[in-house]
Write a protein that holds these residues in place. Structure first.
Motif, mmCIF file in Angstrom:
data_model
loop_
_atom_site.group_PDB
_atom_site.id
_atom_site.type_symbol
_atom_site.label_atom_id
_atom_site.label_comp_id
_atom_site.label_asym_id
_atom_site.label_seq_id
_atom_site.Cartn_x
_atom_site.Cartn_y
_atom_site.Cartn_z
ATOM 1 N N ASP A 220 0.758 -1.214 -0.065
ATOM 2 C CA ASP A 220 0.213 -0.024 0.076
ATOM 3 C C ASP A 220 1.055 1.332 0.176
ATOM 4 O O ASP A 220 0.464 2.436 0.385
ATOM 5 C CB ASP A 220 -0.810 0.015 1.258
ATOM 6 N N ALA A 221 2.215 1.052 -0.363
ATOM 7 C CA ALA A 221 2.951 2.194 -0.207
ATOM 8 C C ALA A 221 2.706 3.291 -1.612
ATOM 9 O O ALA A 221 2.048 2.609 -2.561
ATOM 10 C CB ALA A 221 4.388 2.010 -0.285
ATOM 11 N N LEU A 222 2.985 4.401 -1.328
ATOM 12 C CA LEU A 222 2.698 5.322 -2.424
ATOM 13 C C LEU A 222 3.604 4.918 -3.608
ATOM 14 O O LEU A 222 3.103 4.940 -4.841
ATOM 15 C CB LEU A 222 3.253 6.788 -2.019
ATOM 16 N N VAL A 223 4.723 4.610 -3.388
ATOM 17 C CA VAL A 223 5.532 4.153 -4.702
ATOM 18 C C VAL A 223 4.955 3.040 -5.492
ATOM 19 O O VAL A 223 5.031 2.936 -6.577
ATOM 20 C CB VAL A 223 7.006 3.994 -4.218
ATOM 21 N N ALA A 224 4.373 2.183 -4.606
ATOM 22 C CA ALA A 224 3.807 0.753 -5.228
ATOM 23 C C ALA A 224 2.474 1.328 -5.942
ATOM 24 O O ALA A 224 2.147 0.283 -6.618
ATOM 25 C CB ALA A 224 3.845 -0.055 -4.262
ATOM 26 N N ASP A 225 1.839 2.220 -5.502
ATOM 27 C CA ASP A 225 0.582 2.526 -6.166
ATOM 28 C C ASP A 225 0.828 2.769 -7.601
ATOM 29 O O ASP A 225 1.443 3.488 -8.008
ATOM 30 C CB ASP A 225 0.151 3.840 -5.371
ATOM 31 N N PRO A 226 0.045 2.138 -8.507
ATOM 32 C CA PRO A 226 0.162 2.221 -9.781
ATOM 33 C C PRO A 226 0.052 3.687 -10.436
ATOM 34 O O PRO A 226 0.693 4.155 -11.183
ATOM 35 C CB PRO A 226 -0.943 1.383 -10.414
ATOM 36 N N ASP A 227 -0.821 4.279 -9.555
ATOM 37 C CA ASP A 227 -0.981 5.867 -10.288
ATOM 38 C C ASP A 227 -0.054 6.895 -9.789
ATOM 39 O O ASP A 227 0.815 7.185 -10.579
ATOM 40 C CB ASP A 227 -2.442 6.467 -9.955
ATOM 41 N N TYR A 228 0.074 6.753 -8.373
ATOM 42 C CA TYR A 228 1.001 7.673 -7.839
ATOM 43 C C TYR A 228 2.372 7.482 -8.162
ATOM 44 O O TYR A 228 3.122 8.663 -8.347
ATOM 45 C CB TYR A 228 0.879 7.786 -6.065
ATOM 46 N N GLY A 229 2.716 6.278 -8.167
ATOM 47 C CA GLY A 229 4.144 5.944 -8.531
ATOM 48 C C GLY A 229 4.540 6.541 -9.864
ATOM 49 O O GLY A 229 5.522 7.234 -9.902
ATOM 50 N N SER A 230 3.815 6.312 -10.666
ATOM 51 C CA SER A 230 4.069 6.891 -12.180
ATOM 52 C C SER A 230 4.078 8.333 -12.010
ATOM 53 O O SER A 230 5.079 8.905 -12.715
ATOM 54 C CB SER A 230 3.313 6.408 -13.165
ATOM 55 N N ILE A 231 3.222 9.007 -11.493
ATOM 56 C CA ILE A 231 3.108 10.279 -11.369
ATOM 57 C C ILE A 231 4.366 11.132 -10.755
ATOM 58 O O ILE A 231 4.979 11.925 -11.169
ATOM 59 C CB ILE A 231 1.857 10.668 -10.477
ATOM 60 N N LEU A 232 4.652 10.417 -9.610
ATOM 61 C CA LEU A 232 5.838 10.848 -8.928
ATOM 62 C C LEU A 232 7.133 10.915 -9.895
ATOM 63 O O LEU A 232 7.698 11.875 -10.036
ATOM 64 C CB LEU A 232 6.220 9.679 -7.870
ATOM 65 N N SER A 233 7.223 9.651 -10.578
ATOM 66 C CA SER A 233 8.453 9.624 -11.424
ATOM 67 C C SER A 233 8.560 10.743 -12.531
ATOM 68 O O SER A 233 9.449 10.994 -13.020
ATOM 69 C CB SER A 233 8.837 8.229 -11.947
ATOM 70 N N SER A 234 7.398 10.801 -13.043
ATOM 71 C CA SER A 234 7.143 11.701 -14.248
ATOM 72 C C SER A 234 7.170 13.271 -13.875
ATOM 73 O O SER A 234 7.834 14.074 -14.605
ATOM 74 C CB SER A 234 6.017 11.656 -15.058
#
Lengths: 1165, 207
Positions: A220-234
């Motif tokens: 349930d981590a943020l980075v593992a979240d499919p949406d949040y994770g990619s948003i973060l990196s982009s």
């Protein structure tokens, strides 16, 4: 959720508390993730907005928008605080939900450890990892200095920070944490993230982490979240594309940005530029009223939507105990229950429950929409006001409804919780929050495996509200809020005042005032108080109808506590009471002051602007003008001018009316007459001063000539000129003195030419008189110098004639120092325009005339530096006798001269008018005026100043060519001649200029300027007090209308000077605005007197401040920064918007003052 | 707002109206001369970063109104000044005469702890004009009598000597500033040695 509950298997209080926290955390969990990602977004956007964005990141519209926005700098400095905050935000995201065991040995510093871990599999990370280690090794000292605010982040500091930042998530698994800070977001400075960012590898590393999140992160981590994770990196692609530099460019050192940039930034970050003050009024006002009564409460009251929403989060002033979204509330006057965010806040003094409609929560970015109605629905309830909590539950876990009942018996709108145990969670948080000063009665029960449960109470027949139904259909509870701080006797003691109590803390006072208000407004106070409290054995009188049996028992047990406690309570009671009383008193006084003070600023009645927004157009103007030229409906003219300004083409016609030069009731004929007489008067006055100016000019010329002569002699002699010790002197004389400043000791009293000299003199007085028979004989005595001047007029022919007849100039000088040397000077001159060369010729004559004028010698006195001017023997002026008296007496007489001068002036005028010549340029030659030296002196000084300023006045504006500057100068000089006592002060030219531009006629402009100065002259330093009054008014206005800004300004004592407004008030904003806007603002100010306020300029000033309030507050500007900001912004304001705001502010204050009393009583209930 | 402590030098420019205070300030800070300046009302300031003895300092240069009547309002600005620049117009002797009163006024209003050694700098401006009446000798002599005030002859219009003059101003202001806090109520004092260290270590690290 269940899995957390399972861990809780005991009943002790600790556990219960913790359980609640866990519960809450789950609630907050998603929210927290959102916050984290939002944080990163924010930081990125700030960076992007400030600096050059090389490549697009394509994350969303907001990024694009920012990219289109300002591009001010090419490089981002590594030490920039923006970078630091970005790193912090990234850190927070990364550390959330990290798998502890994945970190192995490095688990002390989670994300750094993570980096090292990742480095094994990922090249980019390895690079950074290596660098990090290098730095750590080469600089071991850093570890010990983690808390220093050094720019460079050390590993150890990052360690501290990271453990803080990661507190939230890991603590879910660890029972040891009982921290109240649920949403602690630290802003640490992070070494590896920083490095990765500078190396442009951060985005790649994050991307890698996201791709392999299962390895490092909990599900349930943020980075593992499919949406949040990619948003973060982009999101981070953008910042990684920037160049970072350590090279300092000059503008980075001084990072107070120019006004432009501030405004730009503000536009970017807020998404709207409209000043919030109109929208906010009601809120602001409420807040103000609370200011005295309850400080904590005040803070909770929002100043704007944004702030309000932010105040709902965890912050330093209040602890967030509970938060739940989509809680339904059915406000009054609304048919459907509305979803909203419910939160429970613990402040130092009380517990506050808030509910905010979703519209306000979600929509705060978009301000275009008017959400003001929703503010009416929002709840903000202080638990000190609440006596009962009613709970209605449909089934075991079907959600439930909570109704709060206040002391006065009024029910707050029902709050409906969705299913899922939220009601219980809320209650348990509430119970915790009430501790230690209060409690729920009956308390919640704890149950194994389930945490808190509703108390199981015996069924009771009578009380309707506290019925318990074990069937699953409907369960109702009534909880009483018991507040140990309250007392039954509270009211009974109200008459007592204990003066000693003054020394006590303000906070107590504040909360007590609140209470006092409540009780005084309550009609049946004993009832309400009854229910407030118990525990002290004061239960006796209590009618227990509303309580269950166990309640009574419970309380009765406690009632056994000792007498001593009662005594203590008594004392406290008295103190609290007296404090409350005085607090309340002070508050009332404050309100009254404000009311009386500010009510003078607006008219009793404000004429509304219905249909007036077109302004005063030509058609309207003409339709209002009657056949004989009188103007009817002047109110309409004022009204239209005020709300819509005047059409430019008719300004010339209308302005004299607005300024009061013409009366509206005057006919065209009358006005023509007025024009004529104005013109005559103007020309007459002008003739007067032109004559004087001629004298002054001549004097200057001679000075100049002497100067040159002296300079040349100096240079030939090669001997350094002895410096005249400089004295504080008046300008015009100084000029002269310089010329003559060569000192020759022991010189005979009569000296040829202008050279005299004197050592230092402290004081000097100069008198100047001239005969009617013109070429005036002037005598001047400067302490240092003796001067002889001829007055000349440009008209040479006449002068030559006259001058042959008689001309004497004498100077007498007294030296204060030794009181010995004095000199008398006489000079006769033939023509004014003679150059240096002529002086020699005139020497002989001078000597002669000196001899004749033995009278003069008597004028020499010891210690008085006086100048006496005598006229030559042939003079028939009555002044002569006075003059020849010499010495002190003559001086004093001469000093009183100005009074006589009036008479002389009159005759002078008469003469002039008789022989009026259209050309007023050479008036002085044939007719004389008698002016005291003081007057000449003063005028000369002023003329020099005027000249300097006229030349500099708006020289870039098309209108001011040489001719028009000359007009400006004439008007200015005329005014000064009439007001020599005030004298010219810088800024006056600025006031004349717009008038002249519009009216384009000297005499009318002059007349209008006089009208204008009727109001504005008090602002000049001549009197000085008016300006202080303006500042004081500004201060009060801001205090009332924008308390938040006031807080900032008041923090810094300097602010009270409001110096940044100085130029505004002095020049009626002339320097702040472009010419076209000046016209509009000026006429609005003039007409406002008859429409809304005679002090409209104050509101315009306030509107200017309010327009930029967010910038000022956002940047926490100081005194100097504000000055700079507004100086930079000069001539760049949106005058129309500011005007609109100003008009609104008038209305606001007006309604405020009108409603003040009623509002006061409303808010207190 | 700022990431590190800065040394802020406050400089006040005084002198009669029209001697070129605004022009000098703008010439120095913005490297521009404009014929369009209006009489200064109230006060304004500009800031500029300068390198003094290998240190970067920020100069906050206050431009004031020239008419002495407005000076009573400027007291707030005088406080905390690190250097005072007196300007006169070499073509107008009266402006030179006023220097004394400006200096006295400043000392009274700003009340520095050590008035004798408070750094002043005198600028004789407008040397580009032909009708010069105040000779350097005279100005220099005045300056010498006042405890050796540095004297520069400048032209804001043609940018003559402006840079040099302000460099000296900065230098003297800094010396004054680092001496000790001359005003009792001087807020957050900046320790120079500490600052230096900070800079050094900064250079040694890549972040």
């Amino acid at each position: 959720m269940g899995r957390y509950y399972e861990r809780e298997s005991e009943y002790n209080v600790e556990r219960k508390k913790f359980n609640d926290l866990l519960d809450l955390r789950i609630e907050m969990y998603k929210k927290y993730q959102e916050t984290l990602i939002k944080n990163v977004k924010k930081e990125v956007s700030i960076i992007a907005a400030y600096f050059y964005f090389v490549r697009g990141s394509g994350v969303g519209d907001w990024v694009k928008q920012i990219m289109e926005e300002a591009v001010t700098k090419r490089f981002v400095h590594e030490d920039s605080s923006s970078v630091t905050s970005l790193c912090a935000a990234v850190e927070a995201c990364l550390s959330q939900g990290i798998k502890r065991r994945a970190l192995g040995l490095f688990k002390t510093s989670s994300t750094t450890a993570l980096l090292h871990k990742v480095a094994k599999n990922f090249e980019a990370a390895a690079l950074i990892s290596k660098k990090v280690q290098e730095i750590e090794h080469t600089d071991p000292n850093r570890r010990s200095s983690s808390s220093s605010d050094s720019i460079v982040t050390s590993r150890s500091s990052s360690h501290t920070m990271s453990s803080n930042a990661s507190l939230t998530r890991p603590s879910l698994n660890k029972k040891s944490s009982s921290s109240g800070g649920l949403m602690q977001i630290q802003l640490p400075r992070y070494l590896w993230i920083r490095l990765a960012l500078f190396e442009k590898l951060l985005a790649r590393i994050i991307d890698h982490l996201v791709q392999n999140s299962s390895k490092y992160y909990e599900k349930d981590a943020l980075v593992a979240d499919p949406d949040y994770g990619s948003i973060l990196s982009s999101l981070l692609v953008g910042p990684c594309a920037l160049d970072y530099t350590k090279t300092k460019t000059p503008d980075q050192y001084w990072n107070d940005p120019p006004a432009d940039e501030l405004v730009q930034r503000h536009r970017i970050s807020s998404g709207h530029t409209t000043p919030p003050s109109c929208r906010k009024t009601s809120i602001n006002f409420r807040r103000t009223l609370h200011a005295v009564s309850s400080e904590d409460n005040t803070r909770q009251n929002p100043i704007s939507t944004k702030d309000y929403v932010e105040s709902l989060h965890q912050n330093s002033r209040a602890t967030l105990l509970y938060g739940k979204n989509n809680v339904l509330v059915l406000p009054k006057d609304v048919e459907e229950p509305m979803p909203g965010y419910l939160s429970l806040h613990q402040t130092p003094s009380s517990l506050i429950i808030k509910w905010t409609p979703n519209e306000l929560m979600n929509g705060y970015v978009d301000e275009n929409h008017d959400k003001s109605q929703f503010w009416d629905y929002a709840l903000n309830v202080n638990f000190t006001d609440i006596v009962y909590v009613h709970c209605h539950q449909q089934g075991e876990d079907n959600g439930g409804t909570v109704i709060l009942v206040g002391q006065d018996g009024v029910q707050r709108p029902p709050i409906h919780f969705p299913r899922g145990g939220h009601l219980l969670a809320f209650l348990s948080c509430l119970e915790n929050g009430l501790l230690p000063h209060g409690q729920l009665d009956p308390p919640l029960w704890s149950q194994r495996g389930k945490g808190k449960v509703f108390p199981k109470l015996r069924r009771k027949g009578k009380p309707i509200r506290s019925k318990i139904d074990n069937s699953e259909e409907s369960v109702d509870y009534v909880f009483q809020i018991i507040n140990k701080m309250s007392h039954r006797e509270f009211l009974l003691e109200q008459g007592l005042i204990d003066p000693e109590s003054w020394s006590n803390s303000a906070q107590y006072m504040a909360s007590c005032v609140q209470r006092a208000k409540l009780s005084s407004s309550s009609t049946n106070s004993s009832t309400s108080l009854k229910s407030m409290n118990l525990e002290k054995g004061s239960l006796n009188g209590k009618d227990d109808s509303t309580f269950t049996d166990n309640n009574s028992t419970f309380v009765l047990q406690k009632s056994a506590s000792g007498e001593s406690l009662n005594t203590v309570c008594e004392t406290m009671k008295k103190q609290i009471l007296s404090r409350a009383f005085y607090g309340w008193l002070a508050y009332c006084r404050h309100l009254k002051t404000v009311r009386t003070h500010l009510s003078g600023l607006v008219n009793v009645k404000i004429i509304d602007g219905e249909g007036a927004s077109d302004g005063l157009t030509k058609e309207v103007w003409e339709s209002l003008r009657l056949d004989d030229g009188t103007i009817c409906f002047e109110e309409e003219i004022y009204r239209r001018t005020y709300y819509g300004s005047i059409e430019h083409t008719i300004r010339k016609e209308v302005w004299p009316f607005l300024l009061g030069h013409y009366k509206f009731s005057s006919t065209a004929v009358e006005r023509e007459e007025l024009d004529l007489s104005t013109k005559q008067y103007y020309e007459t006055t002008m003739t007067e001063w032109l004559a004087v100016e001629a004298i002054v000019r001549q004097r200057d010329k001679e000075i100049m000539a002497a100067n040159i002569a002296k300079l040349s002699s100096e240079s030939t002699s090669g001997e350094p000129a002895p410096l005249t010790p400089s004295l504080p002197n008046e300008m015009s004389n100084d000029v002269f003195e310089d010329d003559v400043s060569i000192i020759s000791d022991g010189e005979p009293p009569f000296i040829d030419e202008n050279e005299t000299l004197s050592p230092v003199v402290e004081e000097r007085s100069i008198e100047y008189s001239s005969t009617e028979t013109d070429p005036k004989t002037n005598k001047e005595d400067a302490n240092e110098n003796i001067e002889i001047l001829n007055s000349l007029s440009p008209n040479e022919n006449k002068i030559t004639e006259k001058s042959e007849e008689e001309k004497l100039l004498e100077d007498i000088q007294n030296f204060v120092n030794d009181s010995i040397s004095s000199m008398c000077f006489m000079q006769q001159r033939d023509s004014p325009d003679e150059g240096v060369g002529e002086e020699a010729d005139s020497e002989d004559e001078n000597t002669e005339s000196c001899n004749k004028n033995t009278v003069l010698e008597t004028c020499i006195s010891k210690n008085i530096a006086s100048v006496i001017i005598t006229t030559n023997p042939s003079q028939d002026s009555g002044n002569q006798s006075e003059i020849s008296n010499g010495s002190r007496s003559s001086c004093s007489q001469l000093k009183s001269f100005p009074e006589d001068e009036k008479n002389n002036g009159d005759t002078f005028t008469d003469h002039l008018q008789e022989g009026q010549r259209s050309n007023c340029i050479s008036p002085a030659s044939s007719q004389g005026g008698v002016y005291s030296v003081e007057i000449l002196e003063a005028f000369s000084l002023n003329v020099h100043r005027i000249d300097k300023d006229v030349q500099r006045c708006d020289r870039n504006y098309w209108y001011f060519n040489l001719d028009n500057l000359e007009k400006l100068r004439n008007i200015m000089c005329t005014y000064i001649w009439e007001h020599l006592d005030i004298g010219y002060m810088q800024g006056m030219c600025d006031l004349v200029a717009p008038l002249l531009v519009i009216l384009d006629d000297e005499s009318i402009t002059y007349a209008c300027f006089c009208r204008l100065m009727d109001r504005l002259s008090v602002n000049f330093p001549y009197s000085g007090e008016a300006m202080d009054m303006h500042f004081a008014n500004m201060r009060s206005l801001i205090q009332i209308l924008d308390p938040e800004l006031f807080e900032l300004m008041d923090k810094n004592r300097d602010y009270t000077h409001f110096f940044f407004c100085y130029r505004w008030f002095l020049l009626d904003f002339k320097r702040e605005l472009l010419y076209d806007d000046v016209f509009i603002v000026w006429e609005t100010i003039w007409s406002a007197k008859f429409v809304s306020s005679a002090h409209f300029y104050l509101f315009f000033a306030l509107a200017l401040v309010e327009t930029y309030r967010d910038i000022i507050i956002g940047n926490q500007m100081e005194f100097t920064e504000i000055i700079k900001f507004f100086n930079d912004m000069a001539e760049r304001h949106d005058a129309k918007a500011v005007l609109n705001l100003a008009r609104n502010l008038v209305v606001q204050l007006h309604s405020l003052i009108e409603d003040q009393l009623s509002t006061t009583s409303t808010t207190s209930s | 707002m700022s990431t590190k402590k800065k040394v802020l030098l406050k400089v006040i420019i005084l002198g009669d109206s029209g001697v070129g205070k605004t022009s000098l300030m703008n010439q120095y800070v913005n490297k521009k001369f404009s014929g369009g300046y209006k009489a200064t009302i109230g006060a304004d300031f500009l800031t500029k970063d300068v390198m003094v003895d290998d240190r970067i300092v920020t100069m906050q240069i206050w431009d004031t109104a020239g008419q002495e009547r407005f000076q009573s309002l400027g007291v707030a600005f005088y406080r905390g000044a690190d250097c005072c620049v007196l300007v006169f117009d070499v073509s107008l002797p009266s402006t030179f005469k006023s220097l004394d009163s400006w200096r006295d006024e400043f000392l009274v209003q700003a009340s520095p702890r050590d008035p004798e050694n408070f750094p002043f700098v005198v600028l004789g401006n407008k040397i580009d004009l032909e009708n010069r009446t105040i000779q350097s000798k005279r100005a220099q002599q005045w300056c010498q009598n006042k405890n050796n005030i540095p004297y520069f002859e400048t032209s804001a219009k043609e940018a003559i000597n402006v840079e040099q003059a302000f460099q000296t101003i900065a230098k003297n202001a800094l010396a004054q500033e680092s001496d000790q806090d001359i005003y009792n109520e001087f807020p957050d004092q900046i320790k120079l040695p500490g600052d230096n260290k900070l800079n050094n270590s900064d250079a040694g690290c890549s972040c």
